[in-house]
Design a protein around this motif. Structure first.
Motif, short mmCIF file in Angstrom:
data_model
loop_
_atom_site.label_atom_id
_atom_site.label_comp_id
_atom_site.label_asym_id
_atom_site.label_seq_id
_atom_site.Cartn_x
_atom_site.Cartn_y
_atom_site.Cartn_z
N ILE B 37 -89.39 10.96 21.49
CA ILE B 37 -90.18 11.80 20.58
C ILE B 37 -89.64 11.68 19.15
N MET B 38 -88.31 11.67 19.02
CA MET B 38 -87.73 11.60 17.67
C MET B 38 -88.05 10.26 17.02
N ILE B 39 -88.10 9.21 17.84
CA ILE B 39 -88.49 7.90 17.30
C ILE B 39 -89.93 7.96 16.80
N MET B 40 -90.79 8.60 17.59
CA MET B 40 -92.18 8.74 17.16
C MET B 40 -92.27 9.63 15.92
N PRO B 266 -95.58 16.22 10.72
CA PRO B 266 -95.61 15.07 11.62
C PRO B 266 -94.48 15.10 12.67
N ILE B 267 -93.32 15.67 12.32
CA ILE B 267 -92.26 15.79 13.33
C ILE B 267 -92.76 16.72 14.44
N ALA B 268 -93.29 17.88 14.03
CA ALA B 268 -93.84 18.81 15.01
C ALA B 268 -94.98 18.15 15.78
N GLY B 269 -95.79 17.37 15.05
CA GLY B 269 -96.91 16.68 15.68
C GLY B 269 -96.45 15.71 16.76
N ALA B 270 -95.36 14.99 16.48
CA ALA B 270 -94.84 14.04 17.45
C ALA B 270 -94.37 14.77 18.71
N PHE B 271 -93.68 15.89 18.51
CA PHE B 271 -93.21 16.67 19.66
C PHE B 271 -94.40 17.17 20.47
N ALA B 272 -95.37 17.78 19.78
CA ALA B 272 -96.52 18.34 20.48
C ALA B 272 -97.29 17.24 21.22
N PHE B 273 -97.50 16.13 20.55
CA PHE B 273 -98.31 15.06 21.11
C PHE B 273 -97.68 14.48 22.38
N VAL B 274 -96.41 14.11 22.28
CA VAL B 274 -95.77 13.47 23.44
C VAL B 274 -95.61 14.46 24.59
#
Lengths: 253, 329
Positions: B37-40, B266-274
């Motif tokens: 997730i952090m990579i994303m 976008p960080i929050a978005g990556a977490f939510a998305f994955v």
């Protein structure tokens, strides 16, 4: 004879079959305020667009300080010293008034790609922005978000942004439109001051303002120069009276 | 850029602390998931520089992610570990250089054409790896040895160790965030935002807009490449899917879901998305339907993304300022 800063020779611009600007020659000199009059659709704004580089020429040449700049892009011309304002307010609505001017002044920054500098710490740029705001009568309004300024103030900001780029030539497209009487008077005063050491081209509908400040007047109609000369000459010209002033009065009554 | 509001700063610190302590109490599966997730998140932040701060909606950002991922595999020797200090900057530079060259072409277009042309170039890169033997074709290829982080003969940390890698990625995510915030305060970053808000006026004020856009596109490509490098290191394997248009679409969704033009969104978005991906795919075979529906709902009711939730709490009952409208205009 004053120095001719910006000049157009035979400037022409076609939109399809229409010649919006047809073989127009004009000379803007330092120390002179040159007003351009004409009914709607006469080609005044198009002429400014050709001089500033917003639009490419169909034919003719544009010279700045003796150099042919016809093919140069708008940003090059701006950096050389040709500044312009827009008839329809063209600002950064979500930025503060100060940031609008600061960004304008920053375009003259010598090292734009230094990514570790803080933009707000450049004193010269900030000072230029403050000065421009003050000149345009917006002192103390810098922290207001541009979108929330009154319409008249946005018009002032439009001018302030041009001033912040410290141009030699000012192409002003109806700067007084939408300004209150008080701001208008102040702006006329500013134009008079600016004309002392700049070349100013003023497209304006406010006749009183034009005749009050113009050193020279060019009247356009149907994309062509109808008459060009001193204000007294224009006032006396029968052709102008018939085509423009007469028509204008009828329309506004 | 103004300092973040207090409530947001607190949320930030709490999240950072939670991420920092997370590996202490969890199994390798979850540690690896959060690493991914952090990579994303790095990938999404790099795209936010384009979409949220320069007004360039790129639908081909996976190309730079994939190019860097393939780069680390291709420049690493087959039978021994390469140096992290060498392969990481090299891969990022290759991604940035690719973005620079592609940017020279695509940045001449605008709006919908820009979206289509970025997609087209990304597809060209996709088929370059898919249809030639360069990176093992459609099967992909392995990164046999993870790069080593050695300093004077001493191994500082081991990228093969789940926890070490987790903290390495965490540190880079913070670095990228801080770098982008710094960049956006610089004259260059200010100009990017100016271009997003009113490109024509920037041009008229004397900015060579194309050059600035190219700078933004190149930086974003490089940072997207950093994410791709890390992804290749995490999985030890690359295949053309990592530069497919799905990947470009996913990262765009993360940015939109989280809130573009905020960086933390976008960080929050990556977490939510994955996490949604994980949750829904365990639930049903038709998980993409559920996920798509949810994203539509978020976009419908929170046009500013997850980041706008914070603003909503703050300004509840207060009249919405005109600024918000103008910002997206």
């Amino acid at each position: 004879m004053a120095e001719a800063l910006l000049s157009a020779a035979g400037a022409t611009r076609h939109f399809g079959g229409l010649a919006a600007v047809n073989n127009v020659s004009i000379e803007l000199q330092r120390g002179q305020l040159h007003a351009v009059l004409g009914p709607n659709g006469a080609g005044k704004s198009t002429l400014i667009n050709l001089l500033s580089g917003d639009l490419p020429l169909s034919a003719g040449t544009i010279r700045y300080k003796g150099r042919d700049i016809s093919a140069l892009s708008m940003d090059r011309r701006s950096r050389m010293g040709v500044g312009r304002s827009y008839q329809k307010t063209n600002i950064f609505p979500s930025f503060t008034a100060f940031e609008n001017c600061r960004l304008a002044a920053q375009s003259r920054d010598a090292r734009p790609f230094n990514i570790f500098a803080n933009a707000l710490h450049n004193r010269a740029v900030s000072a230029a922005a403050e000065r421009a705001l003050e000149q345009a009568g917006l002192a103390g309004r810098g922290e207001i978000v541009a979108a929330t300024l009154s319409h008249g103030e946005q018009r002032q900001l439009e001018i302030a942004m041009v001033l912040a780029t410290d141009p030699d030539v000012l192409l002003l497209d109806e700067p007084l439109a939408g300004m209150g009487a008080e701001e208008s008077a102040r702006m006329v005063e500013l134009l008079r001051k600016l004309a002392a050491d700049h070349a100013v081209m003023l497209v304006e509908h406010d006749m009183d303002a034009v005749f009050a400040v113009a050193d020279r007047i060019t009247v356009m109609a149907n994309g062509q120069v109808l008459e060009s000369g001193l204000p007294e000459q224009i006032r006396a010209s029968a052709a102008v009276k018939q085509v423009y002033l007469g028509e204008d009065e009828e329309r506004h009554v | 850029m103004t300092p973040l509001p207090k409530t947001l700063q607190a949320t930030f610190l709490a999240s950072a602390l939670a991420i920092a302590l997370f590996p202490l109490a969890n199994s390798p599966f979850y540690i690896e998931l959060v690493t991914k997730i952090m990579i994303m998140a790095i990938f999404a932040m790099s795209l936010d520089l384009l979409v949220g701060y320069t007004g360039l909606v790129s639908f081909g950002h996976a190309a730079y992610f994939g190019i860097a991922a393939y780069a680390v595999v291709l420049i690493s020797p087959k039978y021994e570990a390469a140096s992290l200090w060498l392969t990481l900057p090299a891969s990022v530079l290759i991604a940035a250089a690719s973005a620079f060259v592609i940017g020279l072409f695509v940045l001449r277009t605008k709006g919908i054409y820009f979206i289509m042309v970025t997609l087209a170039f990304a597809q060209m890169v996709y088929f370059l790896f898919h249809d030639t033997g360069l990176g093992g074709g459609s099967d992909g290829t392995y990164l046999n040895f993870k790069p080593e982080a050695k300093l004077a003969g001493y191994t500082l940390f081991d990228l093969g160790n789940t926890r070490h890698f987790y903290y390495f990625v965490f540190a880079l995510m913070l670095l990228v965030y801080l770098f982008l915030r710094r960049l956006l305060q610089s004259p260059l970053g200010r100009a990017f935002i100016g271009i997003k808000v009113n490109e024509h006026r920037m041009w008229s004020l004397g900015y060579p807009v194309l050059r600035y856009k190219l700078a933004s596109f190149t930086i974003a490509g490089g940072l997207g490449g950093l994410a791709g490098y890390l992804a290749a290191c995490q999985f030890g394997f690359v295949n053309p899917e990592i530069l497919s248009w799905h990947q470009s679409g996913n990262v765009l969704l993360m940015v939109i879901l989280g809130g573009m033009g905020t960086l933390y969104g976008p960080i929050a978005g990556a977490f939510a998305f994955v996490m949604m991906q994980e949750y829904f795919s365990a639930l049903t075979k038709h998980w993409q339907l559920l996920m798509g529906g949810l994203i539509v709902l978020v976009v419908l009711f929170f046009p500013g993304g997850l980041a706008s939730l914070a603003d909503r709490f703050k300004t509840r009952g207060v009249k919405k300022p005109v600024v918000a409208e103008a910002k997206h205009g």
